[in-house]
Design a protein around this motif. Sequence first.
Motif, PDB file in Angstrom:
ATOM      1  N   UNK A 176     -11.529  -2.807  -5.391  1.00 31.61           N
ATOM      2  CA  UNK A 176     -11.857  -1.437  -5.803  1.00 31.61           C
ATOM      3  C   UNK A 176     -12.429  -1.426  -7.217  1.00 31.61           C
ATOM      4  N   UNK A 177     -11.845  -2.241  -8.100  1.00 35.42           N
ATOM      5  CA  UNK A 177     -12.334  -2.311  -9.474  1.00 35.42           C
ATOM      6  C   UNK A 177     -13.771  -2.835  -9.514  1.00 35.42           C
TER       7      UNK A 177
ATOM      8  N   UNK B 180     -18.976 -11.105 -20.057  1.00 39.40           N
ATOM      9  CA  UNK B 180     -19.192 -10.376 -21.312  1.00 39.40           C
ATOM     10  C   UNK B 180     -17.923  -9.641 -21.742  1.00 39.40           C
ATOM     11  N   UNK B 181     -17.248  -9.011 -20.781  1.00 41.44           N
ATOM     12  CA  UNK B 181     -15.995  -8.317 -21.089  1.00 41.44           C
ATOM     13  C   UNK B 181     -14.971  -9.303 -21.635  1.00 41.44           C
ATOM     14  N   UNK B 182     -14.867 -10.459 -20.976  1.00 41.59           N
ATOM     15  CA  UNK B 182     -13.899 -11.473 -21.414  1.00 41.59           C
ATOM     16  C   UNK B 182     -14.201 -12.000 -22.794  1.00 41.59           C
ATOM     17  N   UNK B 183     -15.498 -12.203 -23.081  1.00 43.91           N
ATOM     18  CA  UNK B 183     -15.876 -12.712 -24.401  1.00 43.91           C
ATOM     19  C   UNK B 183     -15.532 -11.697 -25.489  1.00 43.91           C
TER      20      UNK B 183
ATOM     21  N   UNK C 260      -8.823 -15.910 -23.150  1.00 41.78           N
ATOM     22  CA  UNK C 260      -8.804 -17.375 -23.153  1.00 41.78           C
ATOM     23  C   UNK C 260      -7.909 -17.890 -22.029  1.00 41.78           C
ATOM     24  N   UNK C 261      -8.329 -18.980 -21.396  1.00 41.16           N
ATOM     25  CA  UNK C 261      -7.465 -19.686 -20.446  1.00 41.16           C
ATOM     26  C   UNK C 261      -6.771 -20.788 -21.217  1.00 41.16           C
TER      27      UNK C 261
ATOM     28  N   UNK D 165      -7.126  -7.538 -17.800  1.00 42.10           N
ATOM     29  CA  UNK D 165      -7.442  -6.814 -19.038  1.00 42.10           C
ATOM     30  C   UNK D 165      -8.001  -5.420 -18.722  1.00 42.10           C
ATOM     31  N   UNK D 166      -8.883  -5.357 -17.735  1.00 38.24           N
ATOM     32  CA  UNK D 166      -9.462  -4.055 -17.359  1.00 38.24           C
ATOM     33  C   UNK D 166      -8.397  -3.178 -16.703  1.00 38.24           C
ATOM     34  N   UNK D 167      -7.550  -3.773 -15.851  1.00 41.16           N
ATOM     35  CA  UNK D 167      -6.453  -3.007 -15.240  1.00 41.16           C
ATOM     36  C   UNK D 167      -5.617  -2.307 -16.309  1.00 41.16           C
ATOM     37  N   UNK D 168      -5.317  -3.058 -17.376  1.00 38.81           N
ATOM     38  CA  UNK D 168      -4.459  -2.528 -18.440  1.00 38.81           C
ATOM     39  C   UNK D 168      -5.080  -1.317 -19.129  1.00 38.81           C
ATOM     40  N   UNK D 169      -6.400  -1.236 -19.131  1.00 34.76           N
ATOM     41  CA  UNK D 169      -7.090  -0.162 -19.839  1.00 34.76           C
ATOM     42  C   UNK D 169      -7.616   0.929 -18.911  1.00 34.76           C
ATOM     43  N   UNK D 170      -7.521   0.704 -17.597  1.00 37.52           N
ATOM     44  CA  UNK D 170      -7.957   1.710 -16.633  1.00 37.52           C
ATOM     45  C   UNK D 170      -6.792   2.651 -16.311  1.00 37.52           C
ATOM     46  N   UNK D 171      -7.100   3.738 -15.608  1.00 37.05           N
ATOM     47  CA  UNK D 171      -6.060   4.667 -15.166  1.00 37.05           C
ATOM     48  C   UNK D 171      -5.624   4.256 -13.766  1.00 37.05           C
TER      49      UNK D 171
END
Length: 443
Positions: free
Chosen positions: A291-292, A358-361, A366-367, A416-422
């Motif tokens: 979905x994301x 790009x989002x990760x950078x 980091x892994x 990271x995106x999950x944490x910032x999404x609703x």
Amino acid sequence: MQVTETLNDGLKRGYAITVTASELEAKVNEKLAEAQPEVEMKGFRKGKVPMALLKKQFGQKVMGEAMQESIDGAMNEHFEASGDRPAMQPEVKMTNEDWKEGDDVEVSMSYEALPEIPELDFSKIKLEKMVAKAGDEAIDEALANLAETAQDFKARKKGAKAKDGDQVVMDFVGRVDGEAFDGGAAEDYPLTLGSNSFIPGFEEQLVGVKAGEEKAVTVSFPEDYQAENLKGKEAVFDCTIKEVKEPVAAEINDELATKFGAEDLAALKAQIAERLEAEYAGAARAVMKRSLLDELDKMVDFDLPPSLVDAEAGQIAHQLWHEENPEVEGHDHPDIEATDEHKKLATRRVRLGLLLADIGQKAEVQVTDAEMTQAIMNQARQYPGQERQFFEFVQQNQQMQQQMRAPLFEDKVVDHVFENAKVSEKEVSKDDLQKAVEALEDE
């Protein structure tokens, strides 16, 4: 040194690079001067070989190195100044092929630049997280499956014939050319018919035997059998059947629980519930991740390097062809053309891949070494007895490391995106969750 733009079309770039003869000569002299203190040559003390002699002896070799370093330096300066990031390795070739010492060096460089990625406001993304609980029915089903794996055998009625899946207890002696051979005899041996634990063809001949019966089983050892003296040989096994037993599932009680390392049945049920809900959570995450990605795909639109899209489409076409033709293990097959459907899917994958990178950078994702080590260990378990060799292989193979690091990086970016999404939670049944997962596989 001169860098002149020759092409600027979308993401395609072309440049002409000129390294002057004087610059090249200065670079050669510099490298020779650096090496001079360490050079030894007959007739001269160490470090005292004349520059003219050094140039005569090593000039050609140093010239090649200086030429390469000059071109590499010009490219690096260009990328630093322009901010361009090439999508793939730039194509570089010398244009004055009749070059001779004393001429300028002329080189063409072409590449596709990675696009500028737009900034996104993740708080505008709305996602639904499916939450499924492990109900009594699912736990009981898992318990029944465990009981089946812990099955026992009980004697069949007197005179009953053995069926596939039954256990036959027997004495046997095997002979080749009338002579018994080492390892070919046993007493009170329990053999489960259909387990394929004996020589091919052996177990099938015992289907239908009864307790008290004697049966001669004739089989041939495989050509690749480990014992050299038995390879390809026909053998006769004289079997005396002592018992025929049918499989029975273990009783679901505290005793079964202890077989699986739990204190009692209640503890085993709790462990099963925890494992099931971990599986449900993993499935729900996969659904939410899709979905994301769908949402991100709607939010962005930017030019893509054609070379990346073409390469991805080719890989997709190749992979799907092998899935449809599993009998072809190698790559000795006709060329596989990417279709419009493959290119459409490739376009989505490349766009999302560049966006997530790009989002990760920007988020400095980091892994860690620990995460990589854990991933390697998890994959190594697929090769029992060869875990160490697999671990060493990955450590020495940069490409393999990158293949394993990429999905770890992507998952951390997604988190990271999950944490910032609703994200809102929705409680669902196991069946509803299963349907959502199946829908992913059908797409």
